[in-house]
Design a protein around this motif. Sequence first.
Motif, PDB file in Angstrom:
ATOM      1  N   ALA A  10       0.827  -1.205   0.000  1.00 26.45           N
ATOM      2  CA  ALA A  10       0.000   0.000   0.000  1.00 26.45           C
ATOM      3  C   ALA A  10       0.862   1.256   0.000  1.00 26.45           C
ATOM      4  O   ALA A  10       0.585   2.211  -0.732  1.00 26.45           O
ATOM      5  CB  ALA A  10      -0.928  -0.003   1.214  1.00 26.45           C
ATOM      6  N   LEU A  11       1.932   1.257   0.779  1.00 26.83           N
ATOM      7  CA  LEU A  11       2.841   2.394   0.807  1.00 26.83           C
ATOM      8  C   LEU A  11       3.540   2.571  -0.540  1.00 26.83           C
ATOM      9  O   LEU A  11       3.647   3.687  -1.037  1.00 26.83           O
ATOM     10  CB  LEU A  11       3.867   2.227   1.926  1.00 26.83           C
ATOM     11  N   LEU A  12       3.962   1.487  -1.143  1.00 31.02           N
ATOM     12  CA  LEU A  12       4.608   1.551  -2.455  1.00 31.02           C
ATOM     13  C   LEU A  12       3.643   2.088  -3.503  1.00 31.02           C
ATOM     14  O   LEU A  12       4.011   2.918  -4.335  1.00 31.02           O
ATOM     15  CB  LEU A  12       5.115   0.167  -2.833  1.00 31.02           C
ATOM     16  N   TYR A  13       2.399   1.652  -3.451  1.00 33.65           N
ATOM     17  CA  TYR A  13       1.386   2.139  -4.386  1.00 33.65           C
ATOM     18  C   TYR A  13       1.177   3.644  -4.233  1.00 33.65           C
ATOM     19  O   TYR A  13       1.121   4.380  -5.226  1.00 33.65           O
ATOM     20  CB  TYR A  13       0.074   1.392  -4.146  1.00 33.65           C
ATOM     21  N   LEU A  14       1.085   4.114  -3.000  1.00 33.69           N
ATOM     22  CA  LEU A  14       0.879   5.548  -2.760  1.00 33.69           C
ATOM     23  C   LEU A  14       2.076   6.373  -3.204  1.00 33.69           C
ATOM     24  O   LEU A  14       1.917   7.437  -3.788  1.00 33.69           O
ATOM     25  CB  LEU A  14       0.580   5.784  -1.280  1.00 33.69           C
ATOM     26  N   VAL A  15       3.276   5.896  -2.941  1.00 34.07           N
ATOM     27  CA  VAL A  15       4.480   6.632  -3.337  1.00 34.07           C
ATOM     28  C   VAL A  15       4.591   6.713  -4.852  1.00 34.07           C
ATOM     29  O   VAL A  15       4.925   7.762  -5.405  1.00 34.07           O
ATOM     30  CB  VAL A  15       5.735   5.990  -2.712  1.00 34.07           C
ATOM     31  N   LEU A  16       4.289   5.614  -5.534  1.00 33.68           N
ATOM     32  CA  LEU A  16       4.365   5.629  -6.990  1.00 33.68           C
ATOM     33  C   LEU A  16       3.305   6.534  -7.604  1.00 33.68           C
ATOM     34  O   LEU A  16       3.540   7.175  -8.623  1.00 33.68           O
ATOM     35  CB  LEU A  16       4.245   4.213  -7.543  1.00 33.68           C
ATOM     36  N   ASN A  17       2.141   6.610  -6.998  1.00 29.34           N
ATOM     37  CA  ASN A  17       1.100   7.510  -7.497  1.00 29.34           C
ATOM     38  C   ASN A  17       1.389   8.965  -7.167  1.00 29.34           C
ATOM     39  O   ASN A  17       0.908   9.864  -7.842  1.00 29.34           O
ATOM     40  CB  ASN A  17      -0.265   7.120  -6.943  1.00 29.34           C
ATOM     41  N   LEU A  18       2.156   9.192  -6.133  1.00 33.23           N
ATOM     42  CA  LEU A  18       2.466  10.546  -5.715  1.00 33.23           C
ATOM     43  C   LEU A  18       3.599  11.158  -6.529  1.00 33.23           C
ATOM     44  O   LEU A  18       3.691  12.361  -6.654  1.00 33.23           O
ATOM     45  CB  LEU A  18       2.857  10.545  -4.228  1.00 33.23           C
ATOM     46  N   SER A  19       4.440  10.335  -7.100  1.00 31.97           N
ATOM     47  CA  SER A  19       5.678  10.817  -7.697  1.00 31.97           C
ATOM     48  C   SER A  19       5.435  11.873  -8.766  1.00 31.97           C
ATOM     49  O   SER A  19       4.814  11.620  -9.778  1.00 31.97           O
ATOM     50  CB  SER A  19       6.485   9.655  -8.272  1.00 31.97           C
ATOM     51  N   ALA A  20       5.923  13.051  -8.494  1.00 28.81           N
ATOM     52  CA  ALA A  20       5.902  14.196  -9.403  1.00 28.81           C
ATOM     53  C   ALA A  20       4.500  14.554  -9.871  1.00 28.81           C
ATOM     54  O   ALA A  20       4.301  14.936 -11.015  1.00 28.81           O
ATOM     55  CB  ALA A  20       6.827  13.942 -10.590  1.00 28.81           C
ATOM     56  N   CYS A  21       3.533  14.466  -8.982  1.00 32.34           N
ATOM     57  CA  CYS A  21       2.161  14.744  -9.399  1.00 32.34           C
ATOM     58  C   CYS A  21       1.958  16.227  -9.709  1.00 32.34           C
ATOM     59  O   CYS A  21       1.114  16.567 -10.521  1.00 32.34           O
ATOM     60  CB  CYS A  21       1.155  14.247  -8.375  1.00 32.34           C
ATOM     61  N   GLY A  22       2.729  17.116  -9.087  1.00 27.94           N
ATOM     62  CA  GLY A  22       2.617  18.535  -9.407  1.00 27.94           C
ATOM     63  C   GLY A  22       2.958  18.808 -10.861  1.00 27.94           C
ATOM     64  O   GLY A  22       2.283  19.565 -11.552  1.00 27.94           O
ATOM     65  N   THR A  23       3.978  18.156 -11.339  1.00 28.77           N
ATOM     66  CA  THR A  23       4.379  18.302 -12.735  1.00 28.77           C
ATOM     67  C   THR A  23       3.346  17.692 -13.666  1.00 28.77           C
ATOM     68  O   THR A  23       2.988  18.287 -14.686  1.00 28.77           O
ATOM     69  CB  THR A  23       5.744  17.621 -12.964  1.00 28.77           C
ATOM     70  N   MET A  24       2.865  16.521 -13.319  1.00 27.88           N
ATOM     71  CA  MET A  24       1.887  15.844 -14.169  1.00 27.88           C
ATOM     72  C   MET A  24       0.592  16.653 -14.269  1.00 27.88           C
ATOM     73  O   MET A  24       0.027  16.782 -15.349  1.00 27.88           O
ATOM     74  CB  MET A  24       1.597  14.437 -13.635  1.00 27.88           C
ATOM     75  N   ILE A  25       0.145  17.212 -13.159  1.00 25.22           N
ATOM     76  CA  ILE A  25      -1.064  18.031 -13.175  1.00 25.22           C
ATOM     77  C   ILE A  25      -0.856  19.268 -14.039  1.00 25.22           C
ATOM     78  O   ILE A  25      -1.724  19.649 -14.826  1.00 25.22           O
ATOM     79  CB  ILE A  25      -1.475  18.421 -11.743  1.00 25.22           C
ATOM     80  N   SER A  26       0.309  19.889 -13.930  1.00 27.20           N
ATOM     81  CA  SER A  26       0.604  21.073 -14.736  1.00 27.20           C
ATOM     82  C   SER A  26       0.617  20.753 -16.228  1.00 27.20           C
ATOM     83  O   SER A  26       0.110  21.519 -17.041  1.00 27.20           O
ATOM     84  CB  SER A  26       1.946  21.667 -14.329  1.00 27.20           C
ATOM     85  N   LEU A  27       1.192  19.616 -16.581  1.00 26.12           N
ATOM     86  CA  LEU A  27       1.237  19.246 -17.994  1.00 26.12           C
ATOM     87  C   LEU A  27      -0.144  18.891 -18.532  1.00 26.12           C
ATOM     88  O   LEU A  27      -0.465  19.219 -19.669  1.00 26.12           O
ATOM     89  CB  LEU A  27       2.209  18.084 -18.198  1.00 26.12           C
ATOM     90  N   VAL A  28      -0.961  18.236 -17.721  1.00 26.39           N
ATOM     91  CA  VAL A  28      -2.318  17.897 -18.153  1.00 26.39           C
ATOM     92  C   VAL A  28      -3.139  19.162 -18.348  1.00 26.39           C
ATOM     93  O   VAL A  28      -3.930  19.268 -19.297  1.00 26.39           O
ATOM     94  CB  VAL A  28      -2.984  16.947 -17.139  1.00 26.39           C
ATOM     95  N   GLU A  29      -2.940  20.150 -17.479  1.00 22.06           N
ATOM     96  CA  GLU A  29      -3.651  21.424 -17.607  1.00 22.06           C
ATOM     97  C   GLU A  29      -3.008  22.349 -18.632  1.00 22.06           C
ATOM     98  O   GLU A  29      -3.420  23.487 -18.782  1.00 22.06           O
ATOM     99  CB  GLU A  29      -3.718  22.116 -16.247  1.00 22.06           C
ATOM    100  N   GLN A  30      -1.986  21.860 -19.335  1.00 24.63           N
ATOM    101  CA  GLN A  30      -1.249  22.600 -20.365  1.00 24.63           C
ATOM    102  C   GLN A  30      -0.635  23.883 -19.825  1.00 24.63           C
ATOM    103  O   GLN A  30      -0.607  24.908 -20.492  1.00 24.63           O
ATOM    104  CB  GLN A  30      -2.135  22.867 -21.566  1.00 24.63           C
ATOM    105  N   ASP A  31      -0.150  23.812 -18.593  1.00 17.92           N
ATOM    106  CA  ASP A  31       0.596  24.910 -17.996  1.00 17.92           C
ATOM    107  C   ASP A  31       2.070  24.653 -18.286  1.00 17.92           C
ATOM    108  O   ASP A  31       2.722  23.885 -17.603  1.00 17.92           O
ATOM    109  CB  ASP A  31       0.351  24.968 -16.484  1.00 17.92           C
ATOM    110  N   TYR A  32       2.586  25.268 -19.341  1.00 12.65           N
ATOM    111  CA  TYR A  32       3.948  25.010 -19.781  1.00 12.65           C
ATOM    112  C   TYR A  32       4.944  26.028 -19.237  1.00 12.65           C
ATOM    113  O   TYR A  32       5.965  26.286 -19.849  1.00 12.65           O
ATOM    114  CB  TYR A  32       4.008  24.975 -21.303  1.00 12.65           C
ATOM    115  N   SER A  33       4.662  26.597 -18.088  1.00  9.79           N
ATOM    116  CA  SER A  33       5.634  27.498 -17.487  1.00  9.79           C
ATOM    117  C   SER A  33       6.777  26.667 -16.898  1.00  9.79           C
ATOM    118  O   SER A  33       6.613  25.496 -16.568  1.00  9.79           O
ATOM    119  CB  SER A  33       4.992  28.372 -16.425  1.00  9.79           C
ATOM    120  N   VAL A  34       7.942  27.280 -16.795  1.00  7.98           N
ATOM    121  CA  VAL A  34       9.127  26.577 -16.319  1.00  7.98           C
ATOM    122  C   VAL A  34       8.955  26.238 -14.842  1.00  7.98           C
ATOM    123  O   VAL A  34       8.578  27.088 -14.042  1.00  7.98           O
ATOM    124  CB  VAL A  34      10.385  27.445 -16.546  1.00  7.98           C
ATOM    125  N   TYR A  35       9.223  24.986 -14.488  1.00  8.45           N
ATOM    126  CA  TYR A  35       9.100  24.460 -13.126  1.00  8.45           C
ATOM    127  C   TYR A  35       7.704  24.694 -12.541  1.00  8.45           C
ATOM    128  O   TYR A  35       7.550  25.084 -11.390  1.00  8.45           O
ATOM    129  CB  TYR A  35      10.190  25.027 -12.226  1.00  8.45           C
TER     130      TYR A  35
END
Length: 76
Positions: A10-35
Amino acid sequence: MKLTAFKILALLYLVLNLSACGTMISLVEQDYSVYAGVTRDFQAMQQGGILAVLAVIDLPLSFVLDTLMLPVTLSQ
């Protein structure tokens, strides 16, 4: 023994789902600003609560993925 294995999975599943979610959300929302993922994590930290704890964990992962995605964000 089974309960410990379940907790680890369960911990491994949560960590893998959490990894870089800020970046993934930004890319899905097409926010292409740096960092954008790092910026999103800092905003979550300022709001406080449980999301702030998760954002602290996610920050280094977002930084790495944002750095790898720099050619994409700079070309947009």
